[in-house]
Design an enzyme around this catalytic site. Structure first.
Site, mmCIF file in Angstrom:
data_model
loop_
_atom_site.group_PDB
_atom_site.id
_atom_site.type_symbol
_atom_site.label_atom_id
_atom_site.label_comp_id
_atom_site.label_asym_id
_atom_site.label_seq_id
_atom_site.Cartn_x
_atom_site.Cartn_y
_atom_site.Cartn_z
ATOM 1 N N GLY A 10 0.829 -1.196 0.000
ATOM 2 C CA GLY A 10 0.000 0.000 0.000
ATOM 3 C C GLY A 10 0.866 1.249 0.000
ATOM 4 C CB THR A 12 1.220 3.952 4.636
ATOM 5 O OG1 THR A 12 0.322 5.063 4.493
ATOM 6 C CG2 THR A 12 2.042 4.138 5.905
ATOM 7 N NE ARG A 34 -4.591 -9.887 -0.286
ATOM 8 C CZ ARG A 34 -4.693 -8.719 0.342
ATOM 9 N NH1 ARG A 34 -3.916 -7.714 -0.040
ATOM 10 N NH2 ARG A 34 -5.534 -8.550 1.336
ATOM 11 N NE ARG A 35 -1.325 -10.374 -7.122
ATOM 12 C CZ ARG A 35 -2.281 -9.761 -6.418
ATOM 13 N NH1 ARG A 35 -2.070 -8.530 -5.947
ATOM 14 N NH2 ARG A 35 -3.423 -10.352 -6.172
ATOM 15 C CG LEU A 70 -3.999 -5.623 5.126
ATOM 16 C CD1 LEU A 70 -3.173 -5.703 3.863
ATOM 17 C CD2 LEU A 70 -4.259 -7.016 5.674
ATOM 18 C CE1 TYR A 122 -11.124 3.201 7.133
ATOM 19 C CE2 TYR A 122 -10.938 5.010 8.705
ATOM 20 C CZ TYR A 122 -10.348 4.107 7.843
ATOM 21 O OH TYR A 122 -8.975 4.100 7.691
ATOM 22 C CE LYS A 126 -8.672 1.391 9.475
ATOM 23 N NZ LYS A 126 -7.560 0.477 9.101
ATOM 24 N NE ARG A 156 -7.544 5.568 -3.278
ATOM 25 C CZ ARG A 156 -7.208 4.888 -2.181
ATOM 26 N NH1 ARG A 156 -7.332 5.466 -0.983
ATOM 27 N NH2 ARG A 156 -6.743 3.663 -2.268
#
Length: 211
Positions: A10, A12, A34-35, A70, A122, A126, A156
């Site tokens: 990601g 960060t 993941r990859r 994550l 959200y 958290k 975004r």
């Protein structure tokens, strides 16, 4: 020190891995991905992980400090349940494994204004995660609560506009608790805090960070 990182690909997380690799205090950096993602580097261990079967990667979960960065967006996840599964379930299980493997210092990326009893999805998600990670009783727990995170070259539109608006309002003394923080600064806070020796919990609000 040996550092563990989830959320390493990601915005960060990428900056965090970069700064950890550049820091001589860290001898190994384990990025759970993941990859395949990163180029080979002497100190970097890339662990390909299935977060639905984290136990399969348990042999890699040991070290001095762990960073949990994550997360996904509601849009990318597709539903609130799917976002909760990534942002809460995956991170909590990783924290549980870190505690089982006696990782001493756990650092969690959270957000300002979180509350397990919030009516906002959200903030509640958290807040519940913070509460449950606290209950694991790490020797040392650091929770970092940024306002808006400024991602470099973000596409975004809402995020870019929100950043510009917050910077304007901050200049006239409004909404200081949501002051934007760049991923570079956020990663540097994580790196510096990981070197602080102590016990118990520390909550860092990026707007107040001065050391």
């Amino acid at each position: 020190m040996r550092a563990l990182v989830i959320g390493a690909t990601g915005a960060t997380g990428r900056e965090l891995v970069k700064q950890l690799l550049a820091d001589a205090r860290f001898t190994e950096v384990v990025a759970f991905v993941r990859r395949p993602y990163f180029e080979e580097q002497p100190k970097l261990i890339e662990c390909i992980v299935d977060f639905e079967n984290l136990a399969a990667s348990a042999d890699y979960i040991y070290g001095d400090v762990a960073f949990s960065c994550l997360g996904t967006t509601l849009k990318d996840a597709g539903s609130k349940a799917a976002q909760w599964h990534v942002d809460h379930d995956y991170q909590l299980e990783f924290a549980q494994w870190c505690q089982t493997k006696e990782v001493r210092h756990f650092l969690l990326l959270s957000a300002v204004g979180v509350d397990p009893n919030s009516n906002f999805f959200y903030n509640k998600m958290k807040g519940v995660l913070e509460m449950e990670v606290r209950a694991l009783h790490f020797d040392q727990l650091t929770i970092v609560q940024p306002g808006l995170i400024l991602r470099p070259n973000s596409d975004r539109v809402g995020e870019v506009l929100a950043g510009k608006m917050l910077l304007f309002f901050n200049k006239i003394g409004l909404f200081k608790q949501y002051a934007p923080t760049s991923t570079a600064k956020l990663a540097s806070i994580f790196v510096r805090e990981s070197k602080v020796k102590g016990r118990g919990e520390r909550v860092i609000k990026t707007k107040d960070y001065t050391s």
